[in-house]
Scaffold this motif. Sequence first.
Motif, PDB file in Angstrom:
ATOM      1  N   GLU A 289      -1.392   5.509   7.584  1.00 35.58           N
ATOM      2  CA  GLU A 289      -2.338   4.434   7.286  1.00 35.58           C
ATOM      3  C   GLU A 289      -1.663   3.074   7.391  1.00 35.58           C
ATOM      4  OE1 GLU A 289      -5.327   3.019   3.630  1.00 35.58           O
ATOM      5  OE2 GLU A 289      -4.106   4.835   3.431  1.00 35.58           O
TER       6      GLU A 289
ATOM      7  N   SER B  79       0.815  -1.216   0.000  1.00 38.29           N
ATOM      8  CA  SER B  79       0.000   0.000   0.000  1.00 38.29           C
ATOM      9  C   SER B  79       0.847   1.265   0.000  1.00 38.29           C
ATOM     10  CB  SER B  79      -0.914   0.004   1.230  1.00 38.29           C
ATOM     11  OG  SER B  79      -0.146  -0.007   2.420  1.00 38.29           O
TER      12      SER B  79
ATOM     13  N   ARG C  82       0.775  10.776   5.237  1.00 31.79           N
ATOM     14  CA  ARG C  82      -0.587  10.241   5.312  1.00 31.79           C
ATOM     15  C   ARG C  82      -0.594   8.761   4.931  1.00 31.79           C
ATOM     16  NH1 ARG C  82      -3.304  14.022   1.134  1.00 31.79           N
ATOM     17  NH2 ARG C  82      -1.168  13.932   0.322  1.00 31.79           N
ATOM     18  N   ASN C  83       0.190   8.420   3.920  1.00 32.73           N
ATOM     19  CA  ASN C  83       0.311   7.040   3.471  1.00 32.73           C
ATOM     20  C   ASN C  83       0.958   6.182   4.564  1.00 32.73           C
ATOM     21  OD1 ASN C  83       1.907   5.417   0.601  1.00 32.73           O
ATOM     22  ND2 ASN C  83       0.112   4.849   1.738  1.00 32.73           N
TER      23      ASN C  83
ATOM     24  N   THR D  21      -3.352   7.551  13.505  1.00 30.16           N
ATOM     25  CA  THR D  21      -3.958   8.716  12.881  1.00 30.16           C
ATOM     26  C   THR D  21      -2.837   9.601  12.344  1.00 30.16           C
ATOM     27  OG1 THR D  21      -3.933  10.068  14.906  1.00 30.16           O
ATOM     28  CG2 THR D  21      -5.868   8.660  14.527  1.00 30.16           C
ATOM     29  N   HIS D  22      -3.151  10.378  11.320  1.00 35.13           N
ATOM     30  CA  HIS D  22      -2.126  11.256  10.758  1.00 35.13           C
ATOM     31  C   HIS D  22      -1.662  12.276  11.788  1.00 35.13           C
ATOM     32  CE1 HIS D  22      -0.686  14.437   7.752  1.00 35.13           C
ATOM     33  NE2 HIS D  22       0.172  13.447   7.712  1.00 35.13           N
TER      34      HIS D  22
END
Length: 214
Positions: A28, A5, A24-25, A33-34
């Motif tokens: 995840e 991913s 952000r990637n 959480t970001h």
Amino acid sequence: MEENSLRVITHLEEGKTVEVLDSRNVAEAVGKTHAKLMRDIRTYEEYLNEAKIGSVEFFIESEYTDNKGETRPCYLITKKGCEMIANKMTGKKGVVFTAQYVNAFHDMEDMLQHDYPLDEIMERLDILKDNVKRLIDVYNTQNTRIEILERKALPNKFVPPTADEVENYCNYLGEYIDAERFVDYYQSIGWLVGNKPMKDWKATVRNWIRSQRY
């Protein structure tokens, strides 16, 4: 096998291209959480800067536009930065994330050995455009900070913040509020907290953020 991913992108930093992952990637991928990952990275940066180790080799400040069209902060994370994050993790998540980022960076290295297709060239141009925008925003932010420092030169006197100051502080926290609404509200009540004059607007911002969550 589940497809990786994580997606490596190229970034122009000080005239050189560097392969990075978007925070952000990464958030995840590691199950955070970001906002939590942003706080962790800022702590790592603080430690690196105290030790006089350049944090830009690990984490590069950046930004993105959310679904509302608003600009939010993020980080571009180099391979070194990913290794630092992975070293702080244990168990299954740490092993999986390490494998994912190693594969992602190796895939990018393989791609760089060949000619770029047109869509990759266009993507690089978009990244360059974003970097120019980021430099302009950094310039504007520095001017705002100078104004803040000039106001702080007045000792023992509360100076109401501007909407830009409130927004910049929220970006630092990795949070979001309507800064103009915050300023308009407290300006309309004479910058009072309860029935007492406000002394620390940043503490009031943090309370405002907490009140939005519940």
